[in-house]
Design a protein around this motif. Sequence first.
Motif, PDB file in Angstrom:
ATOM      1  N   ARG A 143      20.465  23.253  -1.851  1.00 45.83           N
ATOM      2  CA  ARG A 143      21.329  23.410  -3.021  1.00 45.83           C
ATOM      3  C   ARG A 143      21.854  22.073  -3.525  1.00 45.83           C
ATOM      4  N   THR A 144      22.076  21.155  -2.618  1.00 51.96           N
ATOM      5  CA  THR A 144      22.678  19.873  -2.996  1.00 51.96           C
ATOM      6  C   THR A 144      21.655  18.782  -3.294  1.00 51.96           C
ATOM      7  N   ARG A 145      20.393  19.070  -3.103  1.00 52.13           N
ATOM      8  CA  ARG A 145      19.346  18.038  -3.269  1.00 52.13           C
ATOM      9  C   ARG A 145      19.190  17.652  -4.732  1.00 52.13           C
ATOM     10  N   PRO A 146      19.348  16.375  -5.075  1.00 50.50           N
ATOM     11  CA  PRO A 146      19.189  15.938  -6.469  1.00 50.50           C
ATOM     12  C   PRO A 146      17.760  16.143  -6.951  1.00 50.50           C
ATOM     13  N   ALA A 147      17.633  16.391  -8.250  1.00 44.99           N
ATOM     14  CA  ALA A 147      16.311  16.603  -8.834  1.00 44.99           C
ATOM     15  C   ALA A 147      15.575  15.292  -9.055  1.00 44.99           C
ATOM     16  N   GLY A 148      16.313  14.203  -9.170  1.00 46.35           N
ATOM     17  CA  GLY A 148      15.699  12.892  -9.393  1.00 46.35           C
ATOM     18  C   GLY A 148      16.749  11.819  -9.212  1.00 46.35           C
ATOM     19  N   GLU A 149      16.423  10.616  -9.633  1.00 45.99           N
ATOM     20  CA  GLU A 149      17.386   9.530  -9.506  1.00 45.99           C
ATOM     21  C   GLU A 149      18.596   9.781 -10.404  1.00 45.99           C
ATOM     22  N   ASN A 150      19.733   9.214 -10.035  1.00 45.18           N
ATOM     23  CA  ASN A 150      20.941   9.346 -10.843  1.00 45.18           C
ATOM     24  C   ASN A 150      20.757   8.619 -12.173  1.00 45.18           C
ATOM     25  N   PRO A 151      21.029   9.303 -13.293  1.00 42.95           N
ATOM     26  CA  PRO A 151      20.793   8.661 -14.597  1.00 42.95           C
ATOM     27  C   PRO A 151      21.636   7.413 -14.819  1.00 42.95           C
ATOM     28  N   ARG A 202       0.816  -1.216   0.000  1.00 46.97           N
ATOM     29  CA  ARG A 202       0.000   0.000   0.000  1.00 46.97           C
ATOM     30  C   ARG A 202       0.848   1.263   0.000  1.00 46.97           C
ATOM     31  N   PHE A 203       2.102   1.128   0.357  1.00 48.59           N
ATOM     32  CA  PHE A 203       2.961   2.300   0.495  1.00 48.59           C
ATOM     33  C   PHE A 203       3.891   2.412  -0.711  1.00 48.59           C
ATOM     34  N   GLN A 204       3.448   3.171  -1.688  1.00 48.38           N
ATOM     35  CA  GLN A 204       4.245   3.434  -2.871  1.00 48.38           C
ATOM     36  C   GLN A 204       4.768   4.868  -2.775  1.00 48.38           C
ATOM     37  N   VAL A 205       6.069   5.005  -2.566  1.00 51.80           N
ATOM     38  CA  VAL A 205       6.670   6.322  -2.399  1.00 51.80           C
ATOM     39  C   VAL A 205       7.390   6.684  -3.690  1.00 51.80           C
ATOM     40  N   ALA A 206       6.806   7.608  -4.448  1.00 53.70           N
ATOM     41  CA  ALA A 206       7.360   7.957  -5.752  1.00 53.70           C
ATOM     42  C   ALA A 206       8.649   8.765  -5.629  1.00 53.70           C
ATOM     43  N   ASP A 207       8.792   9.554  -4.581  1.00 51.96           N
ATOM     44  CA  ASP A 207       9.972  10.395  -4.421  1.00 51.96           C
ATOM     45  C   ASP A 207      11.193   9.517  -4.150  1.00 51.96           C
ATOM     46  N   PRO A 208      12.231   9.586  -4.990  1.00 51.84           N
ATOM     47  CA  PRO A 208      13.388   8.700  -4.813  1.00 51.84           C
ATOM     48  C   PRO A 208      14.229   9.029  -3.581  1.00 51.84           C
ATOM     49  N   LEU A 209      13.995  10.171  -2.964  1.00 50.70           N
ATOM     50  CA  LEU A 209      14.712  10.528  -1.746  1.00 50.70           C
ATOM     51  C   LEU A 209      13.952  10.076  -0.502  1.00 50.70           C
ATOM     52  N   TRP A 255      22.853  12.773  -2.307  1.00 50.71           N
ATOM     53  CA  TRP A 255      22.503  13.976  -1.540  1.00 50.71           C
ATOM     54  C   TRP A 255      23.305  14.047  -0.246  1.00 50.71           C
ATOM     55  N   ARG A 256      23.358  12.954   0.477  1.00 48.26           N
ATOM     56  CA  ARG A 256      24.089  12.947   1.742  1.00 48.26           C
ATOM     57  C   ARG A 256      25.571  13.240   1.523  1.00 48.26           C
TER      58      ARG A 256
END
Length: 326
Positions: A294-302, A131-138, A312-313
Motif C-alpha cells: 500500500r505504501t510503495r511509491p509508483a515512481g520517483e518523487n516528482p 553493465r548494471f542499469q537498474v531502471a526501477d527507482p526502488l 517508502w521506508r
Amino acid sequence: MAAVLRKLRRRILTPNDKAVLMSERGFHVKNPQSGDLLETIGRHFLKGYAFAAEAKTVEEAEANLEQLPTRFRGFAYEGAGMGYAMRDGLPIGGSRHFARFLAGRARHHEYMAWIGLGWAMARLPRMRWSRFQVADPLMCWLVLDGYGFHQAYFKTQRYVREHHREPAFPWPGGPHAAYANRAIDQGIGRALWFIGGTDPDTTADLIEGFQPDRRADLWSGAGLAATYAGGADEDELRRFMVRAEGYHEHVAQGSAFAATARQEAGLIVPHTAVGLDVLCGGITAEEAERVCRRTRPAGENPDGSEPAFETWRRRISAALVGAEAG
C-alpha cells in the motif's frame, strides 16, 4: 563439451564453503545452534550461486532452487542472483543473464535477487558496473544493500570495526547519489546480525559502535535479518528491542520488509511470526505485505526531495507506528 565447460565455470566462479564458516569469518558464536543456522544459510547461498554458474538455462537453475528447504530457499535465490549478475559482469559469456533470471520464478524473490546483484558488484571491478542499469527507482537501493552486506561480511575489520564509509560512492549516481551510503548501511546492518551470531546484545553493541547518524539504517537492517534469517527466540528479540530504544520504528520497518519478502515468495516459516510479534507490533505476515504494498511509491518523487525508496521506508514506519498506537 558444453557440460564440461559449465562445470568448470561453476568451479572457477563459486566460492568455497569454507568462506561461510563462523570460525573462518571470526564471527561471534552465541551457541552451536545459531552457529549452525548461519553456516547453513551461507551454504545455501553458495548452492544458489553454483546453480546459476553451471546451469544451461534459467529453468534448469530454478528446478534446482525449488528443491531446497523453505527456510533457506530465499538465500539460494539471492546467491543465484549474484551468480547471474557475475556472468553478466564478466567480459566473456554474454549478458542479460540476470534479466532472464528475474523474469522467471525469481520475480517472487525480487528483494533477494536484487540484493544478490549487489554481492556481484562487490566482487567485480568498478569498470564493469556500467553493465548494471537498474531502471526501477526502488530496487537500485536494494542492490547497494547487498553490496553493504558483502563488504561487512567479508571485510569486517574495515567496514565494521573501523566503520569505513566511502565519501562519494559512484553508483548509481544521479540526484540522490548521497543516499548510496545509507543504502549500504542498511546492508551492513543486516550483516551485523550474522557477525553478532544472532546475539541481541552483541549485535546491539556493534551498532552502537557506529556514529549516531548511521544507527537508524543499521537497526533497520538488523531488524530485517532478525526476522528473515531468525536465530533468536522471543525473549532474545525482546532484549533486542530494549537495546533498540529510540529506533523501534526502524527495526519494525526492516522486519516488515523481511516478512513481505518471505510472504511474496511463499516462504513463511515459524520464526517469521515470532519476529513480527516482537519487532513489528504483532502484525501478521499478510498484514506486513499489505502495508508494504500500500505504501510503495509508483515512481520517483516528482519534487526530487528524496529517493522514492526512502519515502517508502518512512511510509512503512509511519503506518506501523500508527497501527501500534491504534
